[in-house]
Design a protein around this motif. Structure first.
Motif, PDB file in Angstrom:
ATOM      1  N   ARG A  85       6.763  -9.608 -17.820  1.00 38.61           N
ATOM      2  CA  ARG A  85       5.985 -10.634 -18.516  1.00 38.61           C
ATOM      3  C   ARG A  85       6.799 -11.901 -18.788  1.00 38.61           C
ATOM      4  O   ARG A  85       6.315 -12.835 -19.418  1.00 38.61           O
ATOM      5  N   GLY A  86       8.049 -11.911 -18.328  1.00 38.57           N
ATOM      6  CA  GLY A  86       8.884 -13.084 -18.537  1.00 38.57           C
ATOM      7  C   GLY A  86       9.514 -13.153 -19.909  1.00 38.57           C
ATOM      8  O   GLY A  86      10.046 -14.184 -20.314  1.00 38.57           O
ATOM      9  N   ILE A  87       9.478 -12.029 -20.646  1.00 34.98           N
ATOM     10  CA  ILE A  87      10.078 -11.983 -21.982  1.00 34.98           C
ATOM     11  C   ILE A  87      11.460 -11.347 -21.837  1.00 34.98           C
ATOM     12  O   ILE A  87      11.724 -10.227 -22.302  1.00 34.98           O
ATOM     13  N   SER A  88      12.344 -12.049 -21.148  1.00 34.93           N
ATOM     14  CA  SER A  88      13.650 -11.488 -20.801  1.00 34.93           C
ATOM     15  C   SER A  88      14.503 -11.180 -22.027  1.00 34.93           C
ATOM     16  O   SER A  88      15.412 -10.345 -21.967  1.00 34.93           O
ATOM     17  N   SER A  89      14.210 -11.831 -23.151  1.00 31.75           N
ATOM     18  CA  SER A  89      14.963 -11.566 -24.378  1.00 31.75           C
ATOM     19  C   SER A  89      14.815 -10.116 -24.838  1.00 31.75           C
ATOM     20  O   SER A  89      15.654  -9.597 -25.570  1.00 31.75           O
ATOM     21  N   HIS A  90      13.743  -9.450 -24.392  1.00 28.54           N
ATOM     22  CA  HIS A  90      13.481  -8.070 -24.813  1.00 28.54           C
ATOM     23  C   HIS A  90      13.454  -7.091 -23.642  1.00 28.54           C
ATOM     24  O   HIS A  90      12.977  -5.976 -23.770  1.00 28.54           O
ATOM     25  N   GLY A  91      14.000  -7.539 -22.503  1.00 34.22           N
ATOM     26  CA  GLY A  91      14.034  -6.687 -21.328  1.00 34.22           C
ATOM     27  C   GLY A  91      15.360  -5.983 -21.163  1.00 34.22           C
ATOM     28  O   GLY A  91      16.015  -5.599 -22.147  1.00 34.22           O
ATOM     29  N   ILE A  92      15.810  -5.858 -19.928  1.00 36.52           N
ATOM     30  CA  ILE A  92      17.016  -5.092 -19.634  1.00 36.52           C
ATOM     31  C   ILE A  92      18.267  -5.719 -20.236  1.00 36.52           C
ATOM     32  O   ILE A  92      19.290  -5.047 -20.415  1.00 36.52           O
ATOM     33  N   ALA A 124     -10.898  -9.186 -24.209  1.00 38.97           N
ATOM     34  CA  ALA A 124     -11.425 -10.388 -23.555  1.00 38.97           C
ATOM     35  C   ALA A 124     -11.242 -10.241 -22.056  1.00 38.97           C
ATOM     36  O   ALA A 124     -10.635  -9.280 -21.582  1.00 38.97           O
ATOM     37  N   GLU A 125     -11.762 -11.199 -21.300  1.00 37.15           N
ATOM     38  CA  GLU A 125     -11.590 -11.249 -19.845  1.00 37.15           C
ATOM     39  C   GLU A 125     -10.942 -12.574 -19.456  1.00 37.15           C
ATOM     40  O   GLU A 125     -11.157 -13.579 -20.135  1.00 37.15           O
ATOM     41  N   PRO A 126     -10.130 -12.645 -18.411  1.00 34.23           N
ATOM     42  CA  PRO A 126      -9.792 -11.577 -17.449  1.00 34.23           C
ATOM     43  C   PRO A 126      -8.719 -10.627 -17.970  1.00 34.23           C
ATOM     44  O   PRO A 126      -8.341  -9.689 -17.285  1.00 34.23           O
ATOM     45  N   HIS A 127      -8.228 -10.905 -19.164  1.00 33.84           N
ATOM     46  CA  HIS A 127      -7.252 -10.012 -19.797  1.00 33.84           C
ATOM     47  C   HIS A 127      -7.423 -10.131 -21.308  1.00 33.84           C
ATOM     48  O   HIS A 127      -8.018 -11.101 -21.797  1.00 33.84           O
ATOM     49  N   PRO A 128      -6.916  -9.189 -22.074  1.00 31.24           N
ATOM     50  CA  PRO A 128      -7.036  -9.277 -23.531  1.00 31.24           C
ATOM     51  C   PRO A 128      -6.309 -10.504 -24.083  1.00 31.24           C
ATOM     52  O   PRO A 128      -5.348 -10.990 -23.491  1.00 31.24           O
ATOM     53  N   PHE A 129      -6.796 -10.998 -25.205  1.00 26.05           N
ATOM     54  CA  PHE A 129      -6.041 -11.985 -25.969  1.00 26.05           C
ATOM     55  C   PHE A 129      -4.820 -11.277 -26.532  1.00 26.05           C
ATOM     56  O   PHE A 129      -4.937 -10.215 -27.148  1.00 26.05           O
ATOM     57  N   VAL A 130      -3.640 -11.828 -26.285  1.00 21.10           N
ATOM     58  CA  VAL A 130      -2.405 -11.207 -26.786  1.00 21.10           C
ATOM     59  C   VAL A 130      -1.521 -12.272 -27.417  1.00 21.10           C
ATOM     60  O   VAL A 130      -0.912 -13.080 -26.722  1.00 21.10           O
ATOM     61  N   PHE A 131      -1.490 -12.280 -28.753  1.00 18.56           N
ATOM     62  CA  PHE A 131      -0.488 -13.107 -29.427  1.00 18.56           C
ATOM     63  C   PHE A 131       0.678 -12.193 -29.773  1.00 18.56           C
ATOM     64  O   PHE A 131       0.507 -11.180 -30.444  1.00 18.56           O
ATOM     65  N   THR A 189      -0.082 -31.227 -17.762  1.00 23.79           N
ATOM     66  CA  THR A 189       0.017 -30.049 -18.628  1.00 23.79           C
ATOM     67  C   THR A 189      -1.176 -29.134 -18.386  1.00 23.79           C
ATOM     68  O   THR A 189      -2.136 -29.506 -17.701  1.00 23.79           O
ATOM     69  N   LYS A 190      -1.100 -27.954 -18.979  1.00 25.06           N
ATOM     70  CA  LYS A 190      -2.169 -26.973 -18.851  1.00 25.06           C
ATOM     71  C   LYS A 190      -2.346 -26.280 -20.194  1.00 25.06           C
ATOM     72  O   LYS A 190      -1.362 -25.929 -20.851  1.00 25.06           O
ATOM     73  N   ILE A 191      -3.582 -26.112 -20.618  1.00 25.15           N
ATOM     74  CA  ILE A 191      -3.847 -25.400 -21.869  1.00 25.15           C
ATOM     75  C   ILE A 191      -3.894 -23.904 -21.571  1.00 25.15           C
ATOM     76  O   ILE A 191      -4.678 -23.453 -20.728  1.00 25.15           O
ATOM     77  N   MET A 192      -3.056 -23.168 -22.259  1.00 19.91           N
ATOM     78  CA  MET A 192      -2.987 -21.724 -22.029  1.00 19.91           C
ATOM     79  C   MET A 192      -3.260 -20.976 -23.335  1.00 19.91           C
ATOM     80  O   MET A 192      -2.736 -21.334 -24.392  1.00 19.91           O
ATOM     81  N   ILE A 193      -4.072 -19.954 -23.242  1.00 16.95           N
ATOM     82  CA  ILE A 193      -4.362 -19.073 -24.369  1.00 16.95           C
ATOM     83  C   ILE A 193      -3.227 -18.054 -24.472  1.00 16.95           C
ATOM     84  O   ILE A 193      -2.680 -17.624 -23.450  1.00 16.95           O
ATOM     85  N   PRO A 194      -2.834 -17.649 -25.684  1.00 19.72           N
ATOM     86  CA  PRO A 194      -1.801 -16.613 -25.801  1.00 19.72           C
ATOM     87  C   PRO A 194      -2.114 -15.404 -24.914  1.00 19.72           C
ATOM     88  O   PRO A 194      -3.212 -14.853 -24.971  1.00 19.72           O
ATOM     89  N   GLY A 195      -1.150 -15.057 -24.102  1.00 18.79           N
ATOM     90  CA  GLY A 195      -1.312 -13.968 -23.144  1.00 18.79           C
ATOM     91  C   GLY A 195      -1.442 -14.465 -21.717  1.00 18.79           C
ATOM     92  O   GLY A 195      -1.062 -13.762 -20.776  1.00 18.79           O
ATOM     93  N   ASP A 196      -1.975 -15.689 -21.524  1.00 17.63           N
ATOM     94  CA  ASP A 196      -2.171 -16.216 -20.165  1.00 17.63           C
ATOM     95  C   ASP A 196      -0.865 -16.249 -19.381  1.00 17.63           C
ATOM     96  O   ASP A 196      -0.792 -15.786 -18.240  1.00 17.63           O
ATOM     97  N   ARG A 197       0.160 -16.835 -19.984  1.00 16.76           N
ATOM     98  CA  ARG A 197       1.440 -16.996 -19.285  1.00 16.76           C
ATOM     99  C   ARG A 197       2.051 -15.637 -18.942  1.00 16.76           C
ATOM    100  O   ARG A 197       2.560 -15.422 -17.834  1.00 16.76           O
ATOM    101  N   GLU A 198       1.982 -14.709 -19.889  1.00 18.83           N
ATOM    102  CA  GLU A 198       2.609 -13.402 -19.684  1.00 18.83           C
ATOM    103  C   GLU A 198       1.899 -12.593 -18.587  1.00 18.83           C
ATOM    104  O   GLU A 198       2.545 -11.915 -17.784  1.00 18.83           O
TER     105      GLU A 198
END
Length: 361
Positions: A40-47, A166-173, A315-324
Motif C-alpha cells: 500500500r506504499g506505507i513503507s514506514s510500517h513494512g519490512i 463503498a465502491e470500488p473499495h472501502p473508505f479507509v482513513f 492535482t487530483k482529489i483523492m478520497i482516503p484509501g484511493d492512493r493506498e
C-alpha cells in the motif's frame, strides 16, 4: 531502491519469524501485515520495521511464544491480554471476534492491554470492511509527540483507522493523530533524506528538517527515561493559532481509549520500566440503520462527487484509501520497494539465520 515480489518478501519474513520462535500461523499473520503495508506504499510500517522487531525480541520486550488471553467477555465486548507478544496477533484475534459479535449484536468493542506495536491500524479496520461492517482501530505508542506549547514528548503518535463500505473499495482513513508517525522519520533518517514538512521540533520548539537529528530526538524520548526535549508535532503544526490543540485533543482521545481504558501505561510511561502498548477496536453493523447496499451506494456517490470537484491544475482529489489501493495494485505487479538501508538490515538478518534474501526483480 530495489523491488522484490510481495510473495518473496512474505516468504522471507515468515522464515525470519519462525527462526524467532513464532508459530507458523502467527508468523504468516505477522508477515502479511508487513507486506500489506509495503504493497500500500506505507513503507514506514513494512519490512523496514523488521530490524526493530528483532531488537525487541532479543531484549525480551516481545515474547514470541506467549499466548493471547481473553480476560473478560460479553456479547458485545472483549478485554484481552496480549501477554507481551506482538500487537498484530492480539489485534487480529480481537477484530475477527468482534466481527462475529457485531453481526449478531450490531456493535462490539475490544480493549487490549500488555501489547506491542501492531503495524498499521487500517489492516484491522479493513477486516471489518471486508465483512461489510464499519471498523475502528486505535493504538497508543511510545512517547513521541509534543503537546500544544510543550517542549518535550509526552503523547504517542496514536494511530486511528476508520473504514466504511463503498465502491470500488472501502473508505479507509488510516493515520497518526500527530503530523506523522515516527516510522516516516525513521525511513528518511535511514536514507539520509531531509524532512520535507513541518513535522518535528527541537527542545526550543523550533521546526527541524534534519531527519537524523529528529530521529535522535525521537529515540531518546521513546527509549530512555530522560529526554532533552523536542518531538513530533500534533496535527495543526507548531503554532496554537493554527489550531494544533485540535490535534492535541485527538491524541488525548486515543490515550483515553487505549492506555487508560486498558489500565495499562499511557504513552508517556512506556519508556519507563514496563513497556506495554494498548489498543482499542470497535465494529458496527450498518445493516441496523438501513439496507447496506443503499448505504454503500450513498457513500460511493458522495466520494465520487468529491473526486469530481473543481481542483488545482496538475492535482487530483483523492478520497482516503484511493492512493493506498492504487499502490497495492501497482506494487502487486511491479514488486514492493525496499530502501537501501533496509536492504542492509535484511542482509544482516539473513546472515544471522542463514536464509536466502528475496530475489530482486
Amino acid at each position: 531502491m530495489m523491488r522484490v515480489s510481495a510473495n518473496a518478501e512474505k516468504k522471507f519474513l515468515q522464515q525470519v519469524f519462525k527462526k524467532n520462535g513464532f508459530t507458523e500461523e502467527n508468523g504468516a499473520l505477522l508477515a502479511d501485515t508487513l507486506v500489506d503495508a509495503d504493497l500500500r506504499g506505507i513503507s514506514s510500517h513494512g519490512i523496514q520495521r523488521l530490524a526493530w522487531y528483532e531488537r525487541m525480541i532479543a531484549d525480551g520486550t516481545i515474547k514470541p511464544t506467549n499466548q493471547v488471553k481473553v480476560l473478560k467477555e460479553s456479547l458485545t465486548s472483549l478485554l484481552i491480554d496480549a501477554n507481551g507478544n506482538m500487537g498484530q496477533l492480539a489485534s487480529a484475534f480481537a477484530m475477527k471476534n468482534l466481527i462475529k459479535k457485531a453481526k449478531a449484536n450490531q456493535v462490539a468493542m475490544a480493549v487490549i492491554r500488555n501489547s506491542n506495536h501492531f503495524g498499521t491500524a487500517g489492516y484491522y479496520s479493513r477486516l471489518a470492511a471486508k465483512a461489510g461492517l464499519i471498523g475502528i482501530s486505535t493504538t497508543n505508542t511510545r512517547p513521541l509527540v509534543v503537546p500544544t506549547n510543550a517542549i518535550e514528548a509526552f503523547l504517542g503518535s496514536n494511530a486511528f483507522a476508520f473504514t466504511f463500505p463503498a465502491e470500488p473499495h472501502p473508505f479507509v482513513f488510516d493515520g497518526a493523530t500527530s503530523s506523522v508517525s515516527s516510522g516516516k522519520i525513521a525511513v528518511l533518517a535511514k536514507n539520509q533524506r531531509p524532512i520535507p514538512g513541518e513535522w518535528a521540533v527541537d527542545r526550543n520548539r523550533q521546526v527541524i528538517h534534519d531527519s537524523a537529528q529528529a530521529f535522535k530526538i525521537l529515540s531518546e524520548a521513546a527509549f530512555t527515561e530522560h529526554q532533552s526535549g523536542g518531538g513530533v508535532l500534533t496535527l495543526g503544526g507548531n503554532q496554537e493559532t493554527n489550531s494544533n490543540y485540535k490535534g492535541f485533543g485527538n491524541s488525548l482521545v486515543i490515550e483515553l481509549l487505549t492506555g487508560i481504558l486498558a489500565q495499562g501505561s499511557i504513552s508517556a510511561d512506556t519508556s519507563k520500566g514496563k513497556h506495554d502498548f494498548s489498543q482499542f477496536f470497535m465494529v458496527i453493523d450498518p445493516a441496523f440503520f438501513g439496507d447496506v447496499e443503499v448505504l454503500k451506494a450513498k457513500a460511493t456517490r458522495m466520494f465520487n462527487r468529491i473526486r469530481k470537484l473543481a481542483h488545482l491544475p496538475g492535482t487530483k482529489i483523492m478520497i482516503p484509501g484511493d492512493r493506498e489501493y492504487r499502490n497495492y495494485d501497482q506494487n502487486l505487479k511491479q514488486g514492493v520497494v525496499i530502501d537501501p538501508r533496509t536492504q542492509e538490515e535484511m542482509a544482516e538478518i539473513a546472515k544471522k539465520f542463514q536464509l536466502e534474501l528475496p530475489e530482486v526483480l
